[in-house]
Design an enzyme around this catalytic site. Sequence first.
Site: not given
Ligand code: NAP
Ligand code: GCO
Length: 266
Positions: A160, A147
């Site tokens: 986080y 992240s």
């Molecule tokens: P999201 O839309 O909330 O999707 C999360 C996924 O993880 C869902 O499929 C959820 O399904 C599953 N999940 C959550 N807890 C779980 C558990 N304990 N066991 C198994 N599955 C689980 O999140 P996203 O934005 O796609 O993010 C995916 C990853 O990228 C995360 O690690 C997040 O921190 C990271 N990330 C996101 C962003 C961003 O801007 N969106 C940026 C940087 C990093 P269920 O609810 O059915 O379990």
């Molecule tokens: C926040 C966001 C972030 C992103 C992501 C950034 O509240 O700042 O949710 O943490 O999801 O991980 O890279």
Amino acid sequence: MDILKKFSLEGKTALVTGAAYGIGFAIAEGLASAGAKIAFNCRSEEHLRTALDMYREKGIDARGFLCDVTKEDEVASLVSTIENALGPVDILVNNAGIIKRIPMVEMTAEEFREVVDIDLTAAFITSKAVLPGMMERRNGKIINICSMMSELGRETVSAYAAAKGGLKMLTRNIASEYGPYNIQCNGIGPGYIATPQTAPLRERQPDGSRHPFDSFIVAKTPAERWGNPEDLMGAAVFLASEASDFVNGHILYIDGGILAYIGRQP
Ligand code: NAP
Ligand code: GCO
């Protein structure tokens, strides 16, 4: 030499955790289009059903399972089921994650632990479940979804940021400890990506204007936009493929330039 062959994932099996939607789904789609067989998991039965339909619509024959990545026994049985059905896990993407946006002084230790459990400890659990097989085969790829918060802090995301900072170091440690077995462990550090996780930060205001955080992020990103999950596909294929065999312990930030930018002068 056919350089594109080095990016092929033909014959490989990939497990992408939490790939029911969002970033995980797009990464799984990218790996599948490079030839990998896809297995994924999530916790909700409803998410699993919808996801299986979405994969089918994309022409991907993905296997989906209910499994909470924080539970060691569930993960062990997930990995053995996948290995029996599809073959050894060659590629693991630790993507499942959650966020809780709560000022630190108002956050309970239980809430803090839950975030660390899913976003950090689970990557230890799933990696531990696939590493012995990878070591035996002297081949394996682990990709941890880090992240901006692996590098930066901000208000309300203490748990986080602690987890994602830890995940960066777990990535480097797996690379250090298992590199001699021809195992590469790298991270992808997405910038701000439009998914359900970040939906509350993009909600329109009652008067129809943009959420202040939405405008803040667009101004903070040289690309002047949020990322899409599809923006991460290319990096995932690269880090899962032979093309990255000498890349280890690296975090590839895909952030439209956020980390390079000091911000616009007022
Ligand atoms: P999201 O839309 O909330 O999707 C999360 C996924 O993880 C869902 O499929 C959820 O399904 C599953 N999940 C959550 N807890 C779980 C558990 N304990 N066991 C198994 N599955 C689980 O999140 P996203 O934005 O796609 O993010 C995916 C990853 O990228 C995360 O690690 C997040 O921190 C990271 N990330 C996101 C962003 C961003 O801007 N969106 C940026 C940087 C990093 P269920 O609810 O059915 O379990
Ligand atoms: C926040 C966001 C972030 C992103 C992501 C950034 O509240 O700042 O949710 O943490 O999801 O991980 O890279």
